[in-house]
Design an enzyme around this catalytic site. Structure first.
Site, PDB file in Angstrom:
ATOM      1  N   CYS A 103      17.045  -1.807  11.798  1.00 50.55           N
ATOM      2  CA  CYS A 103      17.717  -0.560  12.153  1.00 50.55           C
ATOM      3  C   CYS A 103      17.255   0.591  11.273  1.00 50.55           C
ATOM      4  O   CYS A 103      18.007   1.100  10.434  1.00 50.55           O
ATOM      5  CB  CYS A 103      19.226  -0.755  12.067  1.00 50.55           C
ATOM      6  SG  CYS A 103      19.755  -2.057  13.180  1.00 50.55           S
ATOM      7  N   GLU A 104      15.999   0.953  11.426  1.00 56.41           N
ATOM      8  CA  GLU A 104      15.385   2.083  10.739  1.00 56.41           C
ATOM      9  C   GLU A 104      14.317   2.640  11.665  1.00 56.41           C
ATOM     10  O   GLU A 104      13.529   1.873  12.230  1.00 56.41           O
ATOM     11  CB  GLU A 104      14.666   1.627   9.452  1.00 56.41           C
ATOM     12  CG  GLU A 104      15.549   1.075   8.361  1.00 56.41           C
ATOM     13  CD  GLU A 104      16.323   2.141   7.604  1.00 56.41           C
ATOM     14  OE1 GLU A 104      15.977   3.342   7.710  1.00 56.41           O
ATOM     15  OE2 GLU A 104      17.293   1.770   6.924  1.00 56.41           O
ATOM     16  N   ARG A 139      -5.977  -6.759  -3.872  1.00 59.41           N
ATOM     17  CA  ARG A 139      -6.209  -6.565  -2.443  1.00 59.41           C
ATOM     18  C   ARG A 139      -7.580  -7.111  -2.003  1.00 59.41           C
ATOM     19  O   ARG A 139      -7.698  -7.732  -0.945  1.00 59.41           O
ATOM     20  CB  ARG A 139      -6.146  -5.069  -2.136  1.00 59.41           C
ATOM     21  CG  ARG A 139      -6.092  -4.702  -0.667  1.00 59.41           C
ATOM     22  CD  ARG A 139      -6.206  -3.190  -0.490  1.00 59.41           C
ATOM     23  NE  ARG A 139      -5.313  -2.463  -1.367  1.00 59.41           N
ATOM     24  CZ  ARG A 139      -4.073  -2.094  -1.049  1.00 59.41           C
ATOM     25  NH1 ARG A 139      -3.609  -2.365   0.144  1.00 59.41           N
ATOM     26  NH2 ARG A 139      -3.324  -1.450  -1.915  1.00 59.41           N
ATOM     27  N   TYR A 141       3.596   3.359   2.822  1.00 62.43           N
ATOM     28  CA  TYR A 141       2.539   4.325   2.553  1.00 62.43           C
ATOM     29  C   TYR A 141       1.522   4.426   3.672  1.00 62.43           C
ATOM     30  O   TYR A 141       0.328   4.468   3.439  1.00 62.43           O
ATOM     31  CB  TYR A 141       1.851   4.135   1.200  1.00 62.43           C
ATOM     32  CG  TYR A 141       1.769   2.749   0.623  1.00 62.43           C
ATOM     33  CD1 TYR A 141       2.269   2.506  -0.660  1.00 62.43           C
ATOM     34  CD2 TYR A 141       1.169   1.699   1.302  1.00 62.43           C
ATOM     35  CE1 TYR A 141       2.172   1.253  -1.235  1.00 62.43           C
ATOM     36  CE2 TYR A 141       1.073   0.455   0.735  1.00 62.43           C
ATOM     37  CZ  TYR A 141       1.574   0.233  -0.538  1.00 62.43           C
ATOM     38  OH  TYR A 141       1.471  -1.012  -1.104  1.00 62.43           O
ATOM     39  N   GLY A 154      -8.393  -2.297  -7.713  1.00 60.50           N
ATOM     40  CA  GLY A 154      -8.373  -1.116  -6.859  1.00 60.50           C
ATOM     41  C   GLY A 154      -9.427  -1.054  -5.774  1.00 60.50           C
ATOM     42  O   GLY A 154      -9.396  -0.134  -4.951  1.00 60.50           O
TER      43      GLY A 154
HETATM   44  C1  LIG Z   1      -1.807  -3.348  -8.862  1.00 64.39           C
HETATM   45  C2  LIG Z   1      -2.739  -3.493 -10.010  1.00 64.39           C
HETATM   46  C3  LIG Z   1      -3.981  -4.103  -9.841  1.00 64.39           C
HETATM   47  C4  LIG Z   1      -4.489  -4.580  -8.497  1.00 64.39           C
HETATM   48  O1  LIG Z   1      -4.735  -3.543  -7.606  1.00 64.39           O
HETATM   49  P1  LIG Z   1      -5.550  -3.840  -6.244  1.00 64.39           P
HETATM   50  O2  LIG Z   1      -5.635  -2.516  -5.605  1.00 64.39           O
HETATM   51  O3  LIG Z   1      -4.760  -4.804  -5.458  1.00 64.39           O
HETATM   52  O4  LIG Z   1      -6.876  -4.372  -6.639  1.00 64.39           O
HETATM   53  C5  LIG Z   1      -4.779  -4.253 -10.945  1.00 64.39           C
HETATM   54  N1  LIG Z   1      -4.393  -3.833 -12.174  1.00 64.39           N
HETATM   55  C6  LIG Z   1      -3.204  -3.246 -12.378  1.00 64.39           C
HETATM   56  C7  LIG Z   1      -2.829  -2.821 -13.737  1.00 64.39           C
HETATM   57  C8  LIG Z   1      -2.332  -3.050 -11.307  1.00 64.39           C
HETATM   58  O5  LIG Z   1      -1.160  -2.458 -11.503  1.00 64.39           O
END
Ligand SMILES: *Cc1c(COP(=O)(O)O)cnc(C)c1O
Length: 432
Positions: free
Chosen positions: A359-360, A292, A332, A239
């Site tokens: 086409c959106e 990410r 998003y 995350g």
């Molecule tokens: C999507 C996900 C991640 C990775 O999230 P990032 O934001 O890309 O770091 C890690 N753990 C779980 C359980 C996820 O679903």
């Protein structure tokens, strides 16, 4: 680290001119930097060195075999969310025994495949799933290593579609129910081993505060579960957000330095420094699941302006890539900096929409943006497209998927061929 910047008037990835990549492989093409991927993994791994830990790259961010292989060679583990992702990890030379399996809807076949390959842990998202795992493992004469995913009910303060740690999200088991679930499993389910505790509160977090809040809330629970059931690891999920705005070093000379105000408030060093004190004394192995953070700024999508269309209200630059190749803006409200491959020689800007051929109405990369003047035939790059780019691509409008290449120093390697028209209909058949 960032390996995209201008050199001799043209955008480069590491030592390779992106104009030459477009010439050789066509457009649209995803371009990845091996050095950036490796650097991000290594820096996170080193920052976590004070504790026993395992970095499990979240494969769903970018699952190309060459990406997985690059990280596997550095010793990475992998966070997978399907049998398909486990298959990719195995094909790419990754170690299933360093894989954790997440997701709310694992099928019996997927669970069986994971257990056959002796993965490190299945991260369980509901009690019903736990019962099924117990049964599948029993049928196979195995004991399944599991970690329950706790939903800590913490606001990740990110886009609502990528927030996962609130009670109203579908993910994990409520904090208030988790201890009872461990007790129940210990008593009733002989074919599961309570191996860890897991959480993941959301994606693209740009503040460290929600991580601290979640870790502070859940670490005492992890300690208790260790004492009662002998769990061995605590996964704090992924995350960590990345910088999507003004990411070219030449535009922002201080981008690299972790303390620049233009940089993300959440850097690897700051993240590690904030969470380590909360984790150090647990005596548990700490798992991290970044997607990410590892891949996002390691990739760009290169596309070409097909037409310029001036209307009453707007000027549109219509490019040869769209939401089918990169859906984040449509899905998003994701932002990608757009830069011309040929370095602009003036500061002149034009207010434009950059739109795709699909086409959106939602098929745009940016709206009302002040960008350098573009003309038909110009190449542009959408930066920070290494994560949740190609993996979310679709064939909508029957458009072949783009090529993917990886740059390694002065070399460029094709790591996925552009789809052909025949690829589009592979597997389809007419009625007899
Ligand atoms: C999507 C996900 C991640 C990775 O999230 P990032 O934001 O890309 O770091 C890690 N753990 C779980 C359980 C996820 O679903």
């Amino acid at each position: 680290m960032h390996s995209f910047d201008y050199e001799n008037g043209s955008l480069h990835c590491e030592g390779v001119d992106i104009a030459s990549i477009a010439k050789q492989f066509g457009t649209p093409t995803y371009v990845y930097s091996k050095a950036t991927l490796s650097d991000h993994y290594t820096r996170l791994d080193q920052a976590m060195a004070p504790v026993d830990h395992m970095v499990c790259y979240a494969v769903k961010a970018n699952s190309n075999l060459a990406v997985i292989n690059t990280l596997a060679k550095l010793g990475s583990g992998f966070d997978i969310v399907s049998a398909g992702e486990l298959f990719r990890v195995i094909k790419a030379g990754g170690d299933p025994r360093r894989c954790t399996f997440a997701g709310v809807g694992k099928t019996v076949d997927e669970l069986r495949y994971a257990l056959e390959n002796d993965i490190y842990s299945i991260n369980v998202e509901s009690l019903a799933e736990l019962e099924t795992i117990n049964q599948v493992a029993g049928d196979m004469g195995k004991v399944a290593p599991v970690a329950l995913r706790v939903n800590p009910n913490v606001d990740a303060k990110t886009h609502k579609y990528i927030s996962t740690g609130k009670s109203e999200n579908k993910f994990g088991i409520d904090f208030s129910r988790i201890e009872a679930a461990y007790a129940d499993a210990a008593e009733r389910l002989p074919n599961v081993k309570l191996h860890g505790l897991q959480m993941h509160i959301g994606s693209q977090l740009t503040s460290v505060d929600p991580f601290i809040e979640a870790v502070k809330k859940v670490a005492p629970l992890a300690a208790k579960l260790k004492e009662t059931y002998g769990i061995e690891f605590f996964s704090i999920g992924g995350g960590v957000g990345i910088v999507y705005h003004e990411t070219l070093p030449s535009g922002h000379p201080d981008w690299w330095t972790n303390d620049s105000p233009s940089a993300s408030p959440l850097t690897i060093d700051r993240y590690a420094a904030a969470i380590l004190p909360e984790l150090k004394n647990l005596g548990l192995r700490i798992l991290l699941e970044p997607g990410r953070l590892i891949a996002g700024n390691a990739g760009a999508l290169v596309t070409k302006v097909l037409y310029t269309k001036k209307g009453d209200a707007k000027t549109f630059q219509i490019v040869d890539s769209g939401m089918g190749d990169l859906i984040r803006p449509a899905l998003y409200e994701g932002h990608h900096d757009i830069v011309p491959v040929a370095e602009p020689t003036t500061d002149e800007k034009e207010t434009i929409d950059v739109v795709g051929p699909i086409c959106e109405t939602g098929d745009f990369f940016v709206q009302n943006a002040d960008l350098p003047k573009l003309e038909q035939g110009n190449l542009i790059a959408l930066l920070s497209a290494g994560a949740y780019g190609f993996t979310m691509a679709s064939n909508y409008n029957s458009r072949p998927l783009p090529a993917e290449v990886m740059v390694d120093g002065e070399q460029v390697h094709l790591i996925r061929k552009r789809q052909t028209l025949d690829d589009l209909i592979a597997g389809e058949s007419l009625l007899p």
